[in-house]
Enzyme design. Structure first.
Site, PDB file in Angstrom:
ATOM      1  N   ASP A  29     -71.394 -27.009  15.287  1.00 59.69           N
ATOM      2  CA  ASP A  29     -72.043 -25.700  15.354  1.00 59.69           C
ATOM      3  C   ASP A  29     -73.560 -25.888  15.275  1.00 59.69           C
ATOM      4  OD1 ASP A  29     -70.916 -22.567  14.657  1.00 59.69           O
ATOM      5  OD2 ASP A  29     -73.060 -22.974  14.364  1.00 59.69           O
ATOM      6  N   ASN A  86     -62.797 -16.019  13.819  1.00 57.29           N
ATOM      7  CA  ASN A  86     -63.379 -14.679  13.766  1.00 57.29           C
ATOM      8  C   ASN A  86     -62.988 -13.952  15.051  1.00 57.29           C
ATOM      9  OD1 ASN A  86     -64.628 -15.294  11.329  1.00 57.29           O
ATOM     10  ND2 ASN A  86     -66.488 -16.044  12.316  1.00 57.29           N
ATOM     11  N   GLY A  92     -66.222 -10.312  12.774  1.00 57.01           N
ATOM     12  CA  GLY A  92     -67.513 -10.997  12.787  1.00 57.01           C
ATOM     13  C   GLY A  92     -67.706 -11.939  13.959  1.00 57.01           C
ATOM     14  N   GLN A  93     -66.935 -11.735  15.033  1.00 54.43           N
ATOM     15  CA  GLN A  93     -67.075 -12.611  16.204  1.00 54.43           C
ATOM     16  C   GLN A  93     -68.360 -12.284  16.943  1.00 54.43           C
ATOM     17  OE1 GLN A  93     -63.757 -12.396  18.939  1.00 54.43           O
ATOM     18  NE2 GLN A  93     -64.564 -14.026  20.257  1.00 54.43           N
ATOM     19  N   SER A  94     -69.206 -13.304  17.157  1.00 53.85           N
ATOM     20  CA  SER A  94     -70.475 -13.083  17.854  1.00 53.85           C
ATOM     21  C   SER A  94     -70.504 -13.721  19.231  1.00 53.85           C
ATOM     22  CB  SER A  94     -71.650 -13.597  17.014  1.00 53.85           C
ATOM     23  OG  SER A  94     -71.565 -14.986  16.841  1.00 53.85           O
ATOM     24  N   HIS A  99     -62.843 -19.289  19.738  1.00 56.99           N
ATOM     25  CA  HIS A  99     -63.207 -20.557  19.092  1.00 56.99           C
ATOM     26  C   HIS A  99     -62.690 -20.561  17.669  1.00 56.99           C
ATOM     27  CE1 HIS A  99     -66.423 -17.613  18.547  1.00 56.99           C
ATOM     28  NE2 HIS A  99     -66.633 -18.156  17.360  1.00 56.99           N
ATOM     29  N   HIS A 101     -63.498 -22.142  13.953  1.00 56.69           N
ATOM     30  CA  HIS A 101     -64.471 -22.842  13.110  1.00 56.69           C
ATOM     31  C   HIS A 101     -63.705 -23.814  12.211  1.00 56.69           C
ATOM     32  CE1 HIS A 101     -67.931 -19.941  13.614  1.00 56.69           C
ATOM     33  NE2 HIS A 101     -66.929 -19.156  13.962  1.00 56.69           N
TER      34      HIS A 101
HETATM   35  P1  5GP Z   1     -68.664 -16.431  15.699  1.00 52.76           P
HETATM   36  O1  5GP Z   1     -69.698 -15.676  14.920  1.00 52.76           O
HETATM   37  O2  5GP Z   1     -68.499 -15.872  17.088  1.00 52.76           O
HETATM   38  O3  5GP Z   1     -67.352 -16.603  14.994  1.00 52.76           O
HETATM   39  O4  5GP Z   1     -69.212 -17.898  15.833  1.00 52.76           O
HETATM   40  C1  5GP Z   1     -70.089 -18.313  16.822  1.00 52.76           C
HETATM   41  C2  5GP Z   1     -70.701 -19.599  16.372  1.00 52.76           C
HETATM   42  O5  5GP Z   1     -71.297 -20.222  17.481  1.00 52.76           O
HETATM   43  C3  5GP Z   1     -71.787 -19.440  15.313  1.00 52.76           C
HETATM   44  O6  5GP Z   1     -71.434 -20.184  14.154  1.00 52.76           O
HETATM   45  C4  5GP Z   1     -73.034 -19.987  15.998  1.00 52.76           C
HETATM   46  O7  5GP Z   1     -73.867 -20.697  15.107  1.00 52.76           O
HETATM   47  C5  5GP Z   1     -72.450 -20.876  17.080  1.00 52.76           C
HETATM   48  N1  5GP Z   1     -73.278 -21.010  18.260  1.00 52.76           N
HETATM   49  C6  5GP Z   1     -73.891 -20.015  18.962  1.00 52.76           C
HETATM   50  N2  5GP Z   1     -74.519 -20.509  20.033  1.00 52.76           N
HETATM   51  C7  5GP Z   1     -74.308 -21.854  20.003  1.00 52.76           C
HETATM   52  C8  5GP Z   1     -74.722 -22.921  20.868  1.00 52.76           C
HETATM   53  O8  5GP Z   1     -75.414 -22.731  21.877  1.00 52.76           O
HETATM   54  N3  5GP Z   1     -74.319 -24.164  20.531  1.00 52.76           N
HETATM   55  C9  5GP Z   1     -73.542 -24.423  19.423  1.00 52.76           C
HETATM   56  N4  5GP Z   1     -73.210 -25.696  19.188  1.00 52.76           N
HETATM   57  N5  5GP Z   1     -73.129 -23.433  18.598  1.00 52.76           N
HETATM   58  C10 5GP Z   1     -73.517 -22.183  18.888  1.00 52.76           C
END
Ligand code: 5GP
Ligand code: ZN
Length: 113
Positions: A29, A86, A92-94, A99, A101
């Site tokens: 990440d 997420n 909290g999915q961004s 994916h 974690h």
């Molecule tokens: P979410 O919030 O959707 O569950 O997790 C998305 C994750 O993707 C976050 O932990 C964020 O730090 C990671 N992330 C976002 N953009 C990038 C990227 O360009 N490269 C990598 N390696 N991680 C990313």
């Protein structure tokens, strides 16, 4: 292609890859929340776990098995780890590409925020 994880899967954006094969990819990440913070994705774009269908179940199993295998290979399986998907707004999915974690390397609080 606008999806950032599809771009990583296609090699258009660099990532610190720890495992990849035809179906899945695991990479560190960008903003780690624990000493070990790896993301495992299917190469195929799926918006989220909620958007996946029974036809994706084998692939979902590959994502989970990859979490297990990467945890073993990184030496964190014995102390333990957390696998999190997420999902959606409240989850909290961004990033809108499914994916998992993989978090480890410190005691992780529960319940999550
Ligand atoms: P979410 O919030 O959707 O569950 O997790 C998305 C994750 O993707 C976050 O932990 C964020 O730090 C990671 N992330 C976002 N953009 C990038 C990227 O360009 N490269 C990598 N390696 N991680 C990313
Ligand atoms: Zn995608």
């Amino acid at each position: 292609m606008s999806c950032i994880f599809c771009r990583i899967a296609y090699g258009e954006i660099p990532a610190r890859v720890v495992y990849q094969d035809d179906d899945v990819m695991a990479f560190h990440d960008l903003a780690p929340q624990a000493p070990v913070h790896v993301l495992v994705i299917p190469r195929q774009h799926l918006d989220s776990l909620a958007a996946s269908k029974p036809e994706h179940d084998v692939l979902l199993g590959r994502v989970l098995a990859t979490v297990r295998n990467v945890a073993h290979d990184l030496g964190i399986a014995e102390n333990g780890y957390r696998a999190v998907l997420n999902t959606g707004f409240d989850g909290g999915q961004s990033v809108g590409h499914l994916h998992a974690h993989l978090l480890a390397g410190r005691p992780l609080g529960w319940p999550p925020g």
